[in-house]
Design a protein around this motif. Structure first.
Motif, PDB file in Angstrom:
ATOM      1  N   LEU A 282     113.969 -28.369 145.312  1.00 15.18           N
ATOM      2  CA  LEU A 282     113.648 -27.218 144.466  1.00 15.18           C
ATOM      3  C   LEU A 282     112.198 -26.831 144.710  1.00 15.18           C
ATOM      4  O   LEU A 282     111.303 -27.677 144.648  1.00 15.18           O
ATOM      5  N   THR A 283     111.967 -25.556 144.991  1.00 15.72           N
ATOM      6  CA  THR A 283     110.612 -25.036 145.156  1.00 15.72           C
ATOM      7  C   THR A 283     110.396 -23.906 144.165  1.00 15.72           C
ATOM      8  O   THR A 283     111.206 -22.972 144.102  1.00 15.72           O
ATOM      9  N   PRO A 289      97.536 -17.799 142.149  1.00 17.32           N
ATOM     10  CA  PRO A 289      96.833 -19.037 141.806  1.00 17.32           C
ATOM     11  C   PRO A 289      96.374 -19.086 140.355  1.00 17.32           C
ATOM     12  O   PRO A 289      96.301 -20.171 139.759  1.00 17.32           O
ATOM     13  N   GLU A 290      96.043 -17.929 139.765  1.00 15.21           N
ATOM     14  CA  GLU A 290      95.546 -17.915 138.393  1.00 15.21           C
ATOM     15  C   GLU A 290      96.648 -18.032 137.344  1.00 15.21           C
ATOM     16  O   GLU A 290      96.377 -18.206 136.158  1.00 15.21           O
ATOM     17  N   ASN A 291      97.911 -17.923 137.762  1.00 17.54           N
ATOM     18  CA  ASN A 291      99.018 -18.073 136.824  1.00 17.54           C
ATOM     19  C   ASN A 291      99.212 -19.541 136.453  1.00 17.54           C
ATOM     20  O   ASN A 291      98.842 -20.447 137.206  1.00 17.54           O
ATOM     21  N   LEU A 292      99.825 -19.782 135.299  1.00 22.25           N
ATOM     22  CA  LEU A 292     100.207 -21.122 134.872  1.00 22.25           C
ATOM     23  C   LEU A 292     101.724 -21.220 134.861  1.00 22.25           C
ATOM     24  O   LEU A 292     102.415 -20.241 134.551  1.00 22.25           O
ATOM     25  N   VAL A 293     102.251 -22.402 135.176  1.00 20.36           N
ATOM     26  CA  VAL A 293     103.701 -22.561 135.248  1.00 20.36           C
ATOM     27  C   VAL A 293     104.109 -23.878 134.607  1.00 20.36           C
ATOM     28  O   VAL A 293     103.373 -24.873 134.669  1.00 20.36           O
ATOM     29  N   SER A 294     105.269 -23.871 133.962  1.00 18.32           N
ATOM     30  CA  SER A 294     105.832 -25.090 133.391  1.00 18.32           C
ATOM     31  C   SER A 294     107.349 -25.048 133.531  1.00 18.32           C
ATOM     32  O   SER A 294     107.975 -24.018 133.265  1.00 18.32           O
ATOM     33  N   PHE A 295     107.917 -26.179 133.981  1.00 21.13           N
ATOM     34  CA  PHE A 295     109.367 -26.329 134.074  1.00 21.13           C
ATOM     35  C   PHE A 295     109.677 -27.812 134.075  1.00 21.13           C
ATOM     36  O   PHE A 295     108.800 -28.657 134.298  1.00 21.13           O
ATOM     37  N   GLY A 299     109.104 -36.017 139.524  1.00 19.35           N
ATOM     38  CA  GLY A 299     108.481 -36.146 140.831  1.00 19.35           C
ATOM     39  C   GLY A 299     107.988 -34.833 141.401  1.00 19.35           C
ATOM     40  O   GLY A 299     107.928 -34.671 142.627  1.00 19.35           O
ATOM     41  N   VAL A 300     107.620 -33.890 140.536  1.00 22.21           N
ATOM     42  CA  VAL A 300     107.144 -32.586 140.995  1.00 22.21           C
ATOM     43  C   VAL A 300     105.755 -32.743 141.606  1.00 22.21           C
ATOM     44  O   VAL A 300     104.886 -33.419 141.054  1.00 22.21           O
ATOM     45  N   ARG A 301     105.547 -32.095 142.764  1.00 26.53           N
ATOM     46  CA  ARG A 301     104.240 -32.144 143.393  1.00 26.53           C
ATOM     47  C   ARG A 301     103.832 -30.741 143.835  1.00 26.53           C
ATOM     48  O   ARG A 301     104.688 -29.919 144.170  1.00 26.53           O
ATOM     49  N   LYS A 302     102.540 -30.497 143.836  1.00 30.76           N
ATOM     50  CA  LYS A 302     102.020 -29.206 144.271  1.00 30.76           C
ATOM     51  C   LYS A 302     101.911 -29.222 145.784  1.00 30.76           C
ATOM     52  O   LYS A 302     101.285 -30.108 146.365  1.00 30.76           O
ATOM     53  N   ILE A 303     102.493 -28.209 146.449  1.00 32.51           N
ATOM     54  CA  ILE A 303     102.491 -28.188 147.911  1.00 32.51           C
ATOM     55  C   ILE A 303     101.733 -26.985 148.467  1.00 32.51           C
ATOM     56  O   ILE A 303     101.626 -26.821 149.686  1.00 32.51           O
ATOM     57  N   GLY A 304     101.212 -26.121 147.588  1.00 33.90           N
ATOM     58  CA  GLY A 304     100.458 -24.962 148.024  1.00 33.90           C
ATOM     59  C   GLY A 304      99.721 -24.349 146.853  1.00 33.90           C
ATOM     60  O   GLY A 304      99.861 -24.809 145.707  1.00 33.90           O
ATOM     61  N   PRO A 305      98.927 -23.308 147.085  1.00 35.21           N
ATOM     62  CA  PRO A 305      98.155 -22.691 146.001  1.00 35.21           C
ATOM     63  C   PRO A 305      99.017 -22.200 144.844  1.00 35.21           C
ATOM     64  O   PRO A 305      98.567 -22.167 143.707  1.00 35.21           O
ATOM     65  N   THR A 306     100.276 -21.832 145.140  1.00 34.83           N
ATOM     66  CA  THR A 306     101.147 -21.297 144.082  1.00 34.83           C
ATOM     67  C   THR A 306     102.501 -21.991 144.024  1.00 34.83           C
ATOM     68  O   THR A 306     103.332 -21.620 143.204  1.00 34.83           O
TER      69      THR A 306
END
Length: 333
Positions: A282-283, A289-295, A299-306
């Motif tokens: 799942l991506t 970049p200035e947005n905030l996200v929650s779901f 094991g979620v990891r950040k893989i890019g600026p957004t």
């Protein structure tokens, strides 16, 4: 030649918060009538503000070819003057901009549409009157008002139309608007060769719901009942809440400089094939970049600026995916 039915499931969402909100239409992915011979080896699900894209690899594990009718039920849309639903392409039958490919070949599916009022099929009634079945079609309200008065009265009695009376300063007037529900299904025929993998990709524009402000925080404190609902639906936690508070402290009026956007994806109805999803990814792309996200995810990891990624093996979907994105109202950092 064995035969079975494949379906793509989308479920309509209900409006929330009443004022200054728009409800999203929940979208989904491939759903199989239970089959013991077709397994899902891989699913890559990408969700963003502009596109939902799902790439699958299926395998027919039997020694016989399997012929399938593949269906994609679009979410039901219903005329309702008291609520707003986000319809990405309101003047088209393909209101999500749905496209599909199998093994890299574009498929042109058939489209079947039916209109219902009080659970009765009124498709022929509407088409005989020259009306679009889409309750959000451009020019539909004007076409309805041009109908004979006795027709409108009959349709109000049958639950096809809403009727409202109002005084515009020159006396009482009546207006009419669609009340029917549109069911749309794309479908096509496909073959799953024996022992062979089949790649299927479909994409569409998501229906985005949301509010004009942050609904779950007031004066820096969680606002109920919304915060509790957001904790359950989007896994909003203290870290996310603190990030919203930090932005609020630097805003001129002290309010969080965001508005909410909701995206929903029906994942649980996909758990209806042979075995688990062997390889699931799942991506989520939050858009800026200035947005905030929650779901919710493990094991979620950040893989890019957004972008954020979750992966799993032998995966059984246990809950649907609901994404909350807070987008800046001022375009700032």
């Amino acid at each position: 030649m064995k035969r079975f039915l494949v379906a793509l499931s989308l479920v309509a969402a209900t409006p929330a918060f009443a004022n200054d909100t728009m409800a999203e239409l929940k979208t989904g992915g491939l759903v199989f009538v239970r089959s013991d011979v077709v397994s899902m080896e891989k699913e890559d699900l990408f969700i963003s503000l502009d596109e939902v894209r799902v790439a699958y690899r299926f395998r027919n594990t039997s020694d016989e070819n399997v012929e399938a009718v593949v269906a994609f039920p679009m979410p039901d849309i219903e005329g309702n003057p008291y609520g707003d639903v986000a319809v990405p392409v309101s003047d088209s039958d393909n209101f999500l901009g749905f496209t599909v490919e199998m093994d890299g070949r574009a498929i042109t599916p058939e489209l079947e549409q039916k209109a219902f009022a009080a659970e009765l099929d009124v498709t022929e009634t509407l088409t005989a009157a020259g009306l679009s079945l889409n309750p959000f079609a451009d020019g539909l309200d004007e076409a309805i008002e041009a109908l004979p008065d006795d027709t409108k009265a009959d349709w109000v009695a049958r639950g096809i139309l809403y009727e409202e009376s109002y005084d515009d300063g020159s006396g009482w007037r009546e207006s009419h608007s669609p009340k029917w529900r549109l069911k749309s299904t794309y479908w096509w025929r496909a073959e799953f060769p024996a022992i062979q993998p089949v790649e299927v990709t479909h994409r569409y524009q998501p229906s985005l719901g949301g509010t004009v402000a942050v609904s779950f925080l007031q004066d820096g404190k969680p606002q109920e009942p919304y915060f509790g609902q957001y904790q359950q639906k989007y896994c909003v936690d203290e870290s996310f809440l603190n990030a919203v508070r930090r932005h609020a402290k630097t805003a001129p009026d002290g309010n969080p400089p965001f508005y909410e956007t909701w995206i929903s994806y029906v994942l649980t109805t996909g758990a209806n094939w042979s075995g688990a999803i062997q390889d699931f990814t799942l991506t989520i792309d939050k858009g800026a970049p200035e947005n905030l996200v929650s779901f919710c995810g493990s094991g979620v990891r950040k893989i890019g600026p957004t972008t954020f990624e979750m992966s799993a093996t032998d995966f059984f979907p246990e809950r649907d995916i609901n994404v909350l994105i807070l987008r800046r109202t001022d375009g700032g950092q």
